[in-house]
Design an enzyme around this catalytic site. Structure first.
Site, PDB file in Angstrom:
ATOM      1  N   ARG A  40       0.840  -1.201   0.000  1.00  0.00           N
ATOM      2  CA  ARG A  40       0.000   0.000   0.000  1.00  0.00           C
ATOM      3  C   ARG A  40       0.873   1.249   0.000  1.00  0.00           C
ATOM      4  O   ARG A  40       2.008   1.215   0.487  1.00  0.00           O
ATOM      5  CB  ARG A  40      -0.899   0.013   1.242  1.00  0.00           C
ATOM      6  CG  ARG A  40      -2.124  -0.837   0.997  1.00  0.00           C
ATOM      7  CD  ARG A  40      -3.113  -0.741   2.113  1.00  0.00           C
ATOM      8  NE  ARG A  40      -3.041  -1.970   2.877  1.00  0.00           N
ATOM      9  CZ  ARG A  40      -3.009  -2.038   4.177  1.00  0.00           C
ATOM     10  NH1 ARG A  40      -3.054  -0.952   4.903  1.00  0.00           N
ATOM     11  NH2 ARG A  40      -2.959  -3.194   4.777  1.00  0.00           N
ATOM     12  N   HIS A  92     -10.397  17.843 -10.647  1.00  0.00           N
ATOM     13  CA  HIS A  92      -9.735  19.100 -10.306  1.00  0.00           C
ATOM     14  C   HIS A  92     -10.726  20.128  -9.767  1.00  0.00           C
ATOM     15  O   HIS A  92     -10.536  20.694  -8.691  1.00  0.00           O
ATOM     16  CB  HIS A  92      -9.029  19.633 -11.563  1.00  0.00           C
ATOM     17  CG  HIS A  92      -8.307  20.918 -11.347  1.00  0.00           C
ATOM     18  ND1 HIS A  92      -8.887  22.134 -11.576  1.00  0.00           N
ATOM     19  CD2 HIS A  92      -7.080  21.167 -10.869  1.00  0.00           C
ATOM     20  CE1 HIS A  92      -8.017  23.079 -11.281  1.00  0.00           C
ATOM     21  NE2 HIS A  92      -6.916  22.523 -10.857  1.00  0.00           N
ATOM     22  N   ARG A 104     -19.637  51.209   2.708  1.00  0.00           N
ATOM     23  CA  ARG A 104     -19.507  52.010   1.475  1.00  0.00           C
ATOM     24  C   ARG A 104     -20.853  52.702   1.256  1.00  0.00           C
ATOM     25  O   ARG A 104     -21.807  52.097   0.739  1.00  0.00           O
ATOM     26  CB  ARG A 104     -19.184  51.102   0.298  1.00  0.00           C
ATOM     27  CG  ARG A 104     -17.807  50.422   0.389  1.00  0.00           C
ATOM     28  CD  ARG A 104     -17.677  49.373  -0.687  1.00  0.00           C
ATOM     29  NE  ARG A 104     -16.325  48.955  -0.959  1.00  0.00           N
ATOM     30  CZ  ARG A 104     -15.819  47.768  -0.614  1.00  0.00           C
ATOM     31  NH1 ARG A 104     -16.549  46.900   0.053  1.00  0.00           N
ATOM     32  NH2 ARG A 104     -14.580  47.452  -0.926  1.00  0.00           N
ATOM     33  N   ARG A 155     -17.791  55.281   5.394  1.00  0.00           N
ATOM     34  CA  ARG A 155     -16.957  55.961   4.407  1.00  0.00           C
ATOM     35  C   ARG A 155     -17.794  56.916   3.588  1.00  0.00           C
ATOM     36  O   ARG A 155     -18.891  56.585   3.128  1.00  0.00           O
ATOM     37  CB  ARG A 155     -16.306  54.931   3.484  1.00  0.00           C
ATOM     38  CG  ARG A 155     -15.384  55.599   2.475  1.00  0.00           C
ATOM     39  CD  ARG A 155     -14.749  54.598   1.561  1.00  0.00           C
ATOM     40  NE  ARG A 155     -15.683  54.100   0.567  1.00  0.00           N
ATOM     41  CZ  ARG A 155     -15.366  53.188  -0.339  1.00  0.00           C
ATOM     42  NH1 ARG A 155     -14.152  52.658  -0.333  1.00  0.00           N
ATOM     43  NH2 ARG A 155     -16.244  52.790  -1.231  1.00  0.00           N
ATOM     44  N   GLU A 158      -5.159  54.636   0.457  1.00  0.00           N
ATOM     45  CA  GLU A 158      -5.301  53.742  -0.688  1.00  0.00           C
ATOM     46  C   GLU A 158      -4.624  54.296  -1.933  1.00  0.00           C
ATOM     47  O   GLU A 158      -4.751  53.733  -3.018  1.00  0.00           O
ATOM     48  CB  GLU A 158      -6.772  53.412  -0.945  1.00  0.00           C
ATOM     49  CG  GLU A 158      -7.685  54.605  -1.052  1.00  0.00           C
ATOM     50  CD  GLU A 158      -9.162  54.217  -1.228  1.00  0.00           C
ATOM     51  OE1 GLU A 158      -9.433  53.072  -1.586  1.00  0.00           O
ATOM     52  OE2 GLU A 158     -10.007  55.097  -1.021  1.00  0.00           O
ATOM     53  N   GLY A 211      -6.839  50.789   2.172  1.00  0.00           N
ATOM     54  CA  GLY A 211      -7.713  50.224   1.132  1.00  0.00           C
ATOM     55  C   GLY A 211      -6.814  49.502   0.148  1.00  0.00           C
ATOM     56  O   GLY A 211      -6.342  50.076  -0.830  1.00  0.00           O
ATOM     57  N   THR A 212      -6.585  48.246   0.440  1.00  0.00           N
ATOM     58  CA  THR A 212      -5.565  47.531  -0.348  1.00  0.00           C
ATOM     59  C   THR A 212      -6.038  47.194  -1.760  1.00  0.00           C
ATOM     60  O   THR A 212      -5.219  46.820  -2.594  1.00  0.00           O
ATOM     61  CB  THR A 212      -5.126  46.250   0.386  1.00  0.00           C
ATOM     62  OG1 THR A 212      -6.289  45.563   0.840  1.00  0.00           O
ATOM     63  CG2 THR A 212      -4.232  46.579   1.564  1.00  0.00           C
ATOM     64  N   ASN A 213      -7.330  47.330  -2.026  1.00  0.00           N
ATOM     65  CA  ASN A 213      -7.770  47.099  -3.414  1.00  0.00           C
ATOM     66  C   ASN A 213      -7.212  48.210  -4.300  1.00  0.00           C
ATOM     67  O   ASN A 213      -6.536  47.960  -5.295  1.00  0.00           O
ATOM     68  CB  ASN A 213      -9.297  47.113  -3.522  1.00  0.00           C
ATOM     69  CG  ASN A 213      -9.941  46.074  -2.630  1.00  0.00           C
ATOM     70  OD1 ASN A 213      -9.316  45.081  -2.299  1.00  0.00           O
ATOM     71  ND2 ASN A 213     -11.181  46.316  -2.235  1.00  0.00           N
ATOM     72  N   ASP A 214      -7.500  49.450  -3.922  1.00  0.00           N
ATOM     73  CA  ASP A 214      -6.982  50.566  -4.725  1.00  0.00           C
ATOM     74  C   ASP A 214      -5.470  50.683  -4.593  1.00  0.00           C
ATOM     75  O   ASP A 214      -4.777  51.017  -5.553  1.00  0.00           O
ATOM     76  CB  ASP A 214      -7.662  51.878  -4.305  1.00  0.00           C
ATOM     77  CG  ASP A 214      -8.956  52.076  -5.070  1.00  0.00           C
ATOM     78  OD1 ASP A 214      -8.912  52.006  -6.315  1.00  0.00           O
ATOM     79  OD2 ASP A 214     -10.009  52.255  -4.429  1.00  0.00           O
ATOM     80  N   CYS A 221      -8.989  47.347   5.105  1.00  0.00           N
ATOM     81  CA  CYS A 221     -10.381  47.030   4.773  1.00  0.00           C
ATOM     82  C   CYS A 221     -10.545  46.614   3.323  1.00  0.00           C
ATOM     83  O   CYS A 221     -11.650  46.436   2.846  1.00  0.00           O
ATOM     84  CB  CYS A 221     -11.301  48.204   5.101  1.00  0.00           C
ATOM     85  SG  CYS A 221     -10.966  49.666   4.117  1.00  0.00           S
TER      86      CYS A 221
HETATM   87  C1  PEP Z   1     -10.100  49.483  -1.284  1.00  0.00           C
HETATM   88  O1  PEP Z   1      -9.807  50.215  -2.211  1.00  0.00           O
HETATM   89  O2  PEP Z   1      -9.328  48.636  -0.817  1.00  0.00           O
HETATM   90  C2  PEP Z   1     -11.422  49.574  -0.668  1.00  0.00           C
HETATM   91  C3  PEP Z   1     -11.716  48.842   0.401  1.00  0.00           C
HETATM   92  O3  PEP Z   1     -12.339  50.373  -1.224  1.00  0.00           O
HETATM   93  P1  PEP Z   1     -13.153  50.067  -2.569  1.00  0.00           P
HETATM   94  O4  PEP Z   1     -12.988  48.602  -2.847  1.00  0.00           O
HETATM   95  O5  PEP Z   1     -14.546  50.480  -2.292  1.00  0.00           O
HETATM   96  O6  PEP Z   1     -12.476  50.945  -3.570  1.00  0.00           O
HETATM   97 MG    MG Z   2     -10.913  52.007  -2.606  1.00  0.00          MG
END
Ligand code: PEP
Ligand code: MG
Length: 853
Positions: free
Chosen positions: A84, A432, A539, A595, A722, A743-746, A808
């Site tokens: 096995r 997968h 938001r 915000r 951001e 704001g880690t997205n921007d 955030c």
């Molecule tokens: C960001 O930019 O990380 C954020 C939280 O704000 P939004 O996604 O609304 O731009």
């Molecule tokens: Mg943003």
């Protein structure tokens, strides 16, 4: 140890009999070998077993002849054997077991006296079949036409083998074993096997060990048979003797359907082992309980009976759903078998998704248009997309989508991250898509072959002839394999007591706060349900996306001058105030960070002619006027245009109205028993002066509301960091702020110069070629974006030591990113409500990890 001794030890440990003190570890010989050694140490009746190390198996795969004499010296000459796999983590799988090694013409004859000629012949035939398929790699169908009841069955099988393989069937046990070891070693190195285990988290160079064991026949006179037993249900984790037993059966035969397997415990539905061999049944339960308490894990034991005598062949960590996993660790900790910290460490944070997902409401009508394999639990609705890139684009627009593929491959993983559910035409429970979806907690149905997947034409045709095209909404029910037309009504996940217990233990350990991003009272309720410590991002523009509210915003945008605008804002104010007050009330005094408006104004405007006409009608303006205004508001690059604080500076009345709404809502909520210190957050800041200007206005509004109402209240003012400049100039900005939220997205978008909305188009090739190790929108880029977070935090706190810091962006809910946030001393992370438990557990695990090390 001398060099020679070390060499001997190395040599002996590569092939060693499993004894109490043999040099065996999971890292060198695999989890199964290690587990068997533990069973031997517990004095359980385990047949003799020899373990081959990863190195040994690797050498065999590379072409070295297996040293079978060193293996066989541990077994009697006529002992039948089985082999096995033993990978480091049993979940990584491995080639299937091969039983009955040693069966040959002579052995069949000698066994015939004891177990009967027919049974002996069946063992031999079984071995010929498995040797042909696994070792000689012959087509399994060469035996299809043979008459299983023929008196010369063995002769027929041997001749079918010999015709196809063009050589006699090997008779010497050593030759047979050599062949089996070589084929299993090579199978592990194959590409498919590697991809499959990598999908389960195995490293590319994961090793395989093998165990060679004395075979307990499971057939013969007296009570002989085999089966598996575990003490809890794999679905729920609740106590329940579970498994099957097959009298006169071998290996895991009892688990095949239609073989006449019996229940273990007495059962009204049919005969049981408990009735057939009560002593053996009692002994097995005791053995399983010993395994649980001494191996500190809920185990499945594979057993065989030989003339009524119990043998434990193997012990495996039981398969489990996430729900069962939580119940199991909590019960092990409550029984003091493992400490709470270990219970927490044993659950993968992302696995909680399985408990957390919504299900289709059982009471609702189901418009089922197709079915497949229920591959990953939970249900979700979304618009159909046919590629990973479209899924990512859809996620960037904030639109739920269902990723529909014939089958998925590693390039689809990012699409699956972005989708709400996945649906494939091909594949089974270990395909997968299924493996990945379960890992992600993504509802998934695979193998839906009754539906025609015309992926090029971008449509699905269901068995009843209905067509679903790209953009149409369907619901995927990964709990039972149904595909439903449209958006099905859902019920929220049921969170059981064990889940809550585990989460409360996590909260005792973690040292970073977890809030939720929530825009509506519904989101806030979910967040509260998951014990978020507040709202880290509301938001406010999302409060206006409903049709009846949109018109108010549009009137404001179309206002001709300050007076008209003031009138429009006057109408928006109560809507905004009521929504925010409701949010405060829902959160019952927990902190809420609101915000101020962020999106480009034209996002609120229609794009097509019909929409423009409707708007002209609603505003009582000529169509040409409306069209001109909409065009004038258009921007070449809206994400870098009139957004966030730029709107606040150029049209200050909007933020003033919002500040008033927040403060009046604060007074309303306080009256209703939910006193709150609101946190007002300014988006997209890049310069100190922006904050100074907005702060002055907001302070003035606060003063006015205090005077008008005759009531006092506090509030905190902060900024979203951001833009890269805000992080770099944090020292200038911080003195005007109580908090920063990254704001880690921007920030990711602007640090890379990478559009959030378009990156999906080329992210796959980028990641596949190693340009980026991961999609930086999913896993925080520590080196670049992370450096800005670190700089921003340090510089901000240098100017204002008590500055509250958080993240955030989407990254707030990813365990890897939380690790980084902790390291740089952030106070909390804020993520979407469903990711809150994942974040709480991940944060606890990080704190425990630090405590241990
Ligand atoms: C960001 O930019 O990380 C954020 C939280 O704000 P939004 O996604 O609304 O731009
Ligand atoms: Mg943003």
């Amino acid at each position: 140890m001398s060099k020679k001794d070390a060499a001997v030890q190395q040599y002996t440990s590569d092939i060693c009999l499993i004894t109490t003190d043999a040099p065996i570890t999971a890292h060198t010989h695999g989890g199964r070998a290690k587990c068997m050694q533990r069973l031997v140490r517990l004095d359980l009746p385990v047949p003799d077993t020899v373990a081959l190390s990863f190195d040994e198996v690797h050498r065999i795969a590379a072409g070295d002849a297996p040293d079978v004499s060193r293996i066989l010296e541990h077994f009697a000459d006529d002992q039948l054997l089985c082999v096995r796999p033993s990978s480091e983590d049993p979940d990584w799988g491995g080639p299937g077991a091969v039983l009955n090694i040693g069966m040959n013409d002579a052995r069949m004859k000698s066994l015939s006296d004891r177990i009967g000629a027919r049974t002996a012949a069946q063992l031999y035939v079984r071995f010929i079949q498995s040797y042909s398929t696994h070792v000689a790699r012959l087509d399994p169908d060469i035996f299809d036409d043979l008459d299983m009841d023929a008196s010369d069955l063995v002769a027929q099988f041997l001749s079918a083998y010999e015709d196809e393989a063009e050589e006699p069937f090997p008779q010497a046990r050593g030759d047979q074993l050599r062949g089996v070891l070589r084929s299993m070693a090579r199978a592990w190195e194959g590409t498919t096997a590697r991809l499959l285990r990598q999908a389960k988290g195995a490293p590319a160079d994961a090793g395989l060990g093998l165990v060679v064991q004395s075979l307990v026949l499971g057939v013969g006179p007296g009570e002989c048979g085999s089966g598996v037993l575990q003490l809890v249900s794999s679905d729920t984790g609740l106590p329940q003797v579970t498994g099957r037993y097959l009298s006169q059966g071998q290996g895991r035969d009892a688990l095949h359907s239609g073989v006449g397997a019996q229940f273990l415990e007495k059962d009204a539905r049919g005969p049981s082992l408990e009735e057939r061999a009560p002593e053996a049944f009692e002994q097995l339960k005791v053995h399983a309980a010993v395994m649980r308490s001494k191996l500190r894990e809920e185990m499945q034991c594979e057993f065989a009976l030989d003339n009524g005598q119990v043998h434990i062949l193997d012990g495996m960590r039981i398969q489990r759903t996430a729900r069962a996993a939580v119940r199991i660790v909590v019960s092990l900790a409550n029984d003091k078998i493992i400490p709470r910290e270990e219970a927490l460490m044993r659950i993968k944070p992302r696995a909680l998704n399985e408990l957390l997902h919504r299900q289709v409401d059982a009471a609702a009508e189901r418009d089922v248009v197709g079915t497949g394999v229920a591959a990953s639990p939970g249900a979700a609705s979304g618009r159909i997309v046919f590629s990973a890139a479209e899924a990512q684009a859809s996620a960037a627009r904030g639109e739920a989508c269902v990723l529909v593929r014939r089958e998925t491959n590693p390039e689809d993983i990012r699409g699956m991250h972005a989708a709400s559910a996945a649906l494939t035409e091909r594949g089974g429970i270990t395909s997968h898509a299924a493996v990945i979806a379960r890992g992600l907690g993504l509802p998934c149905v695979v193998g839906a072959s009754s539906v025609r997947f015309q992926t090029r034409k971008k449509r699905l045709v269901t068995p009843d002839g209905r067509e679903f095209r790209e953009g149409d909404v369907i619901t995927v029910d990964g709990s039972n394999g149904d595909i439903l037309a449209g958006e099905a009504p859902m019920v929220e996940a049921a969170l059981n007591d064990e889940f809550k217990t585990l989460m409360s233990w996590a909260d005792d350990e973690r040292d970073i706060g977890v809030r939720a991003n929530a825009d509506t009272p519904d989101d806030a309720l979910t967040a509260l349900n998951f014990k978020a410590e507040g709202i880290g991002l509301c938001r406010t523009e999302h409060m206006f996306f409903q049709a009846d509210r949109l018109i108010a915003i549009r009137e404001m945008i179309f206002a001709d001058g300050p007076e008209d605008r003031a009138a429009a804002l006057e109408q928006i104010l109560p809507l905004q105030r009521d929504s925010i007050a409701e949010l405060f009330r829902t959160m019952k005094g927990l902190p809420v960070c609101v915000r101020l408006f962020d999106p480009p104004l034209h996002e609120f405007l229609p794009t097509d002619r019909a929409g423009l006409r409707d708007l002209a009608e609603a505003l009582n303006l000529p169509l040409s006027d409306v069209t001109r205004r909409v065009e004038a508001l258009g921007e070449y690059n809206p994400m870098l245009g009139m957004r966030g604080v730029r709107l606040g500076i150029t049209v200050p009345e909007i933020y003033e109205m919002q500040a008033r709404a927040i403060f009046e809502a604060t007074l309303l909520a306080a009256k209703d028993g939910a006193p709150v210190t609101p946190e007002v957050m300014i988006p997209l800041v890049s310069a100190k002066r922006e904050v100074e200007l907005v702060k002055t206005k907001i302070d003035a509004v606060a003063a006015a509301v205090r005077t008008e109402s005759g009531m006092d209240f506090d509030y905190l003012l902060g900024v979203m960091v951001e833009t890269p400049r805000a992080a770099l100039r944090a020292e200038d900005i911080a003195p005007h702020c109580d908090f920063f939220s990254f704001g880690t997205n921007d920030l990711t978008q602007m640090t890379y110069g990478l559009s959030r909305d378009d990156a999906g188009r080329f992210m796959s090739p980028y990641v596949n070629q190693g340009v980026f190790p991961e999609d930086p929108f999913h896993i925080l880029d520590r080196e670049g974006v992370g450096e800005l977070l670190k700089l921003g935090s340090e510089r901000g706190r240098a100017a204002r030591p008590d500055l509250k810091l958080s993240v955030c962006g989407e990254h707030g809910g990813s365990p890897e990113s939380i690790d980084f946030c902790r390291q740089i001393g952030l106070d909390y992370v804020s993520c979407s409500p469903f990711r809150v438990p994942v974040a709480r557990l991940a944060a606890a695990q990080l704190a425990i990890r630090d405590k241990i090390s």
